[in-house]
Design an enzyme around this catalytic site. Structure first.
Site, PDB file in Angstrom:
ATOM      1  N   ASP A  13       0.826  -1.209   0.000  1.00 44.13           N
ATOM      2  CA  ASP A  13       0.000   0.000   0.000  1.00 44.13           C
ATOM      3  C   ASP A  13       0.861   1.261   0.000  1.00 44.13           C
ATOM      4  O   ASP A  13       1.973   1.265   0.530  1.00 44.13           O
ATOM      5  CB  ASP A  13      -0.920  -0.012   1.227  1.00 44.13           C
ATOM      6  CG  ASP A  13      -2.054   0.987   1.082  1.00 44.13           C
ATOM      7  OD1 ASP A  13      -2.432   1.305  -0.064  1.00 44.13           O
ATOM      8  OD2 ASP A  13      -2.572   1.447   2.117  1.00 44.13           O
ATOM      9  N   HIS A  47       1.969   3.621  -9.096  1.00 42.78           N
ATOM     10  CA  HIS A  47       1.737   2.194  -9.349  1.00 42.78           C
ATOM     11  C   HIS A  47       2.893   1.582 -10.142  1.00 42.78           C
ATOM     12  O   HIS A  47       3.281   0.443  -9.900  1.00 42.78           O
ATOM     13  CB  HIS A  47       0.408   1.988 -10.089  1.00 42.78           C
ATOM     14  CG  HIS A  47      -0.790   2.337  -9.249  1.00 42.78           C
ATOM     15  ND1 HIS A  47      -0.954   1.865  -7.967  1.00 42.78           N
ATOM     16  CD2 HIS A  47      -1.878   3.104  -9.504  1.00 42.78           C
ATOM     17  CE1 HIS A  47      -2.090   2.328  -7.464  1.00 42.78           C
ATOM     18  NE2 HIS A  47      -2.667   3.091  -8.374  1.00 42.78           N
ATOM     19  N   LEU A 104       9.880 -20.976  -4.863  1.00 42.56           N
ATOM     20  CA  LEU A 104       9.053 -19.975  -4.170  1.00 42.56           C
ATOM     21  C   LEU A 104       7.640 -20.042  -4.742  1.00 42.56           C
ATOM     22  O   LEU A 104       7.458 -20.006  -5.961  1.00 42.56           O
ATOM     23  CB  LEU A 104       9.630 -18.565  -4.386  1.00 42.56           C
ATOM     24  CG  LEU A 104       8.769 -17.401  -3.879  1.00 42.56           C
ATOM     25  CD1 LEU A 104       8.710 -17.375  -2.350  1.00 42.56           C
ATOM     26  CD2 LEU A 104       9.303 -16.047  -4.384  1.00 42.56           C
TER      27      LEU A 104
HETATM   28  C1  IPE Z   1      -5.430  -2.644   0.131  1.00 48.32           C
HETATM   29  O1  IPE Z   1      -5.129  -1.310  -0.075  1.00 48.32           O
HETATM   30  C2  IPE Z   1      -5.458  -3.363  -1.176  1.00 48.32           C
HETATM   31  C3  IPE Z   1      -4.190  -3.435  -1.889  1.00 48.32           C
HETATM   32  C4  IPE Z   1      -3.039  -3.019  -1.500  1.00 48.32           C
HETATM   33  C5  IPE Z   1      -4.251  -4.081  -3.154  1.00 48.32           C
HETATM   34  P1  IPE Z   1      -6.264  -0.189  -0.171  1.00 48.32           P
HETATM   35  O2  IPE Z   1      -5.574   1.085  -0.424  1.00 48.32           O
HETATM   36  O3  IPE Z   1      -7.318  -0.589  -1.127  1.00 48.32           O
HETATM   37  O4  IPE Z   1      -6.876  -0.228   1.312  1.00 48.32           O
HETATM   38  P2  IPE Z   1      -7.739   0.849   2.085  1.00 48.32           P
HETATM   39  O5  IPE Z   1      -8.827   1.295   1.163  1.00 48.32           O
HETATM   40  O6  IPE Z   1      -6.848   1.977   2.455  1.00 48.32           O
HETATM   41  O7  IPE Z   1      -8.256   0.135   3.310  1.00 48.32           O
HETATM   42  C1  IPE Z   2      -1.846   0.202  -3.330  1.00 46.25           C
HETATM   43  O1  IPE Z   2      -1.583   1.561  -3.381  1.00 46.25           O
HETATM   44  C2  IPE Z   2      -2.086  -0.391  -4.703  1.00 46.25           C
HETATM   45  C3  IPE Z   2      -3.494  -0.688  -4.993  1.00 46.25           C
HETATM   46  C4  IPE Z   2      -4.477  -0.663  -4.140  1.00 46.25           C
HETATM   47  C5  IPE Z   2      -3.807  -1.091  -6.359  1.00 46.25           C
HETATM   48  P1  IPE Z   2      -2.736   2.629  -3.319  1.00 46.25           P
HETATM   49  O2  IPE Z   2      -3.181   2.961  -4.693  1.00 46.25           O
HETATM   50  O3  IPE Z   2      -3.837   2.190  -2.413  1.00 46.25           O
HETATM   51  O4  IPE Z   2      -1.975   3.869  -2.697  1.00 46.25           O
HETATM   52  P2  IPE Z   2      -2.538   4.889  -1.625  1.00 46.25           P
HETATM   53  O5  IPE Z   2      -2.988   4.078  -0.444  1.00 46.25           O
HETATM   54  O6  IPE Z   2      -3.655   5.611  -2.275  1.00 46.25           O
HETATM   55  O7  IPE Z   2      -1.374   5.751  -1.325  1.00 46.25           O
HETATM   56 MG    MG Z   3      -4.123   2.416  -0.448  1.00 51.51          MG
END
Ligand code: IPE
Ligand code: IPE
Ligand code: MG
Length: 260
Positions: free
Chosen positions: A22, A39, A133
C-alpha cells in the site's frame, strides 16, 4: 503436503509471508505526479520483495495487488492498473519461471478481461512445476469473497448429497479457501502506515504475526524487510497457549474438540 518445501524454511524465517503493498498513490502525490506513476514504481518494488524472499529462503509469498473493493476506484485508475498488470504478466513471467518461482492468482478471476485471464492461466501453467518460491498474487481478491466461495463450494456438495451439514467444521471449510495447500502466513507486512487488514486473507491470517511500516510501497527495500523479519524472529507465537507451555515447561492439554 509434508514433502512440499513450502512447509520448511530456515529457523526464525517465516515460511509464508503475506504483504499488503500500500501507498503507491501517496508516493506519487507527494511528488505531484499522477497516481499511476506510483503504481509503476510499485511494480518495481514487487521485484525487491521477490528477490528478498528468494535470498532468505522464504518459501511462499502472497502479495495483495488489487482488492475486490479497488474495482470501485475511478475508471481511469482501474484501466491503467489493468494495463500495468497485463504488461507485468508479459514481461516478468519468463524470468520468474527461470528462477524457479511458481505463480498463482487468487481472487475473482471472472471480473478480468479475456486477455488478462489468458495471461494468468498461462503464467500458472508454465510455472506449475516450480517449487523454489510459491508466489501468489491476490487480484480482485477479498477475504469475504474467499470465505463465501468456500461456503458455496461446501453447499454444492451438500445439495448433491456428497456431504452432510454435520460434517462441516473448521478443517473442511479451511480446505476450500484460497491457498489451502500452503501453510498459513507466518508474517503479514503492510506498508503505507495504515493499521488495518482491508479485507485481505481474513481466514488465513487468524494466527499470523502482523507488522506495519509507515514506508510507502515504492520505497520498499531489503533493509526494511529484514527489520520485519528480525522483529518476527524475536516474537513468541502462543496460539492460545501459555508462554510456559510454548517454552515446553508445562504440558499442553488435549483439547477434546480438536483432538477428537
Ligand atoms: C489494500 O489497499 C489493497 C491493496 C493493497 C491491493 P487499499 O488502499 O485498497 O486499502 P484501504 O482502502 O486503504 O483500506
Ligand atoms: C496500493 O496503493 C495499490 C493498490 C491498491 C492497487 P494505493 O493505490 O492504495 O496507494 P494509496 O494508499 O492511495 O497511497
Ligand atoms: Mg491504499
Amino acid at each position: 503436503m509434508a514433502s512440499d518445501p513450502a512447509n520448511t524454511a530456515p529457523a526464525g524465517i517465516p515460511r509464508h509471508l503475506a504483504v499488503i503493498m500500500d501507498g503507491n498513490g501517496r508516493w506519487a502525490e507527494r511528488r505531484r505526479r499522477p497516481r499511476m506513476i506510483g503504481h509503476r514504481a510499485g511494480a518495481r518494488a514487487v521485484n525487491v520483495c521477490i528477490d528478498f524472499c528468494l535470498e532468505r529462503g522464504i518459501r511462499a509469498l502472497t502479495l495483495f495487488a488489487f482488492s475486490s473493493e479497488n474495482w470501485a476506484r475511478p475508471e481511469e485508475e482501474v484501466g491503467a492498473l489493468m494495463k500495468l498488470f497485463l504488461n507485468a504478466l508479459e514481461r516478468e513471467v519468463e524470468e520468474l519461471h527461470r528462477r524457479g518461482v511458481r505463480i498463482r492468482f487468487i481472487g475473482e478471476r471472472a471480473r478480468f478481461s479475456d486477455a488478462i485471464r489468458q495471461r494468468m492461466d498461462h503464467a500458472e501453467s508454465v510455472t506449475a512445476g516450480n517449487r523454489r518460491l510459491h508466489l501468489n498474487i491476490a487480484a480482485s481478491y477479498g477475504g469475504r469473497w474467499d470465505i463465501a466461495q468456500a461456503a458455496r463450494s461446501l453447499a454444492e456438495d451438500v445439495a448433491a448429497g456428497r456431504l452432510a451439514p454435520a460434517d462441516i467444521d473448521e478443517r473442511l471449510l479451511g480446505s476450500r479457501v484460497a491457498l489451502a495447500d500452503l501453510p498459513p502466513p507466518d508474517l503479514f507486512i503492510r506498508t503505507g502506515g495504515d493499521l488495518r487488514i482491508s479485507n485481505f486473507l481474513l481466514w488465513q491470517l487468524a494466527y499470523t504475526e502482523l507488522w506495519f511500516t509507515e514506508l510507502l510501497w515504492p520505497e520498499l527495500d531489503a533493509t526494511t524487510l529484514q527489520v520485519a523479519l528480525d522483529d518476527y524472529a524475536g516474537r513468541q507465537r502462543r496460539f492460545g497457549l501459555t508462554g510456559a507451555q510454548v517454552a515446553g515447561r508445562e504440558p499442553v492439554a488435549q483439547d477434546n474438540e480438536n483432538s477428537a
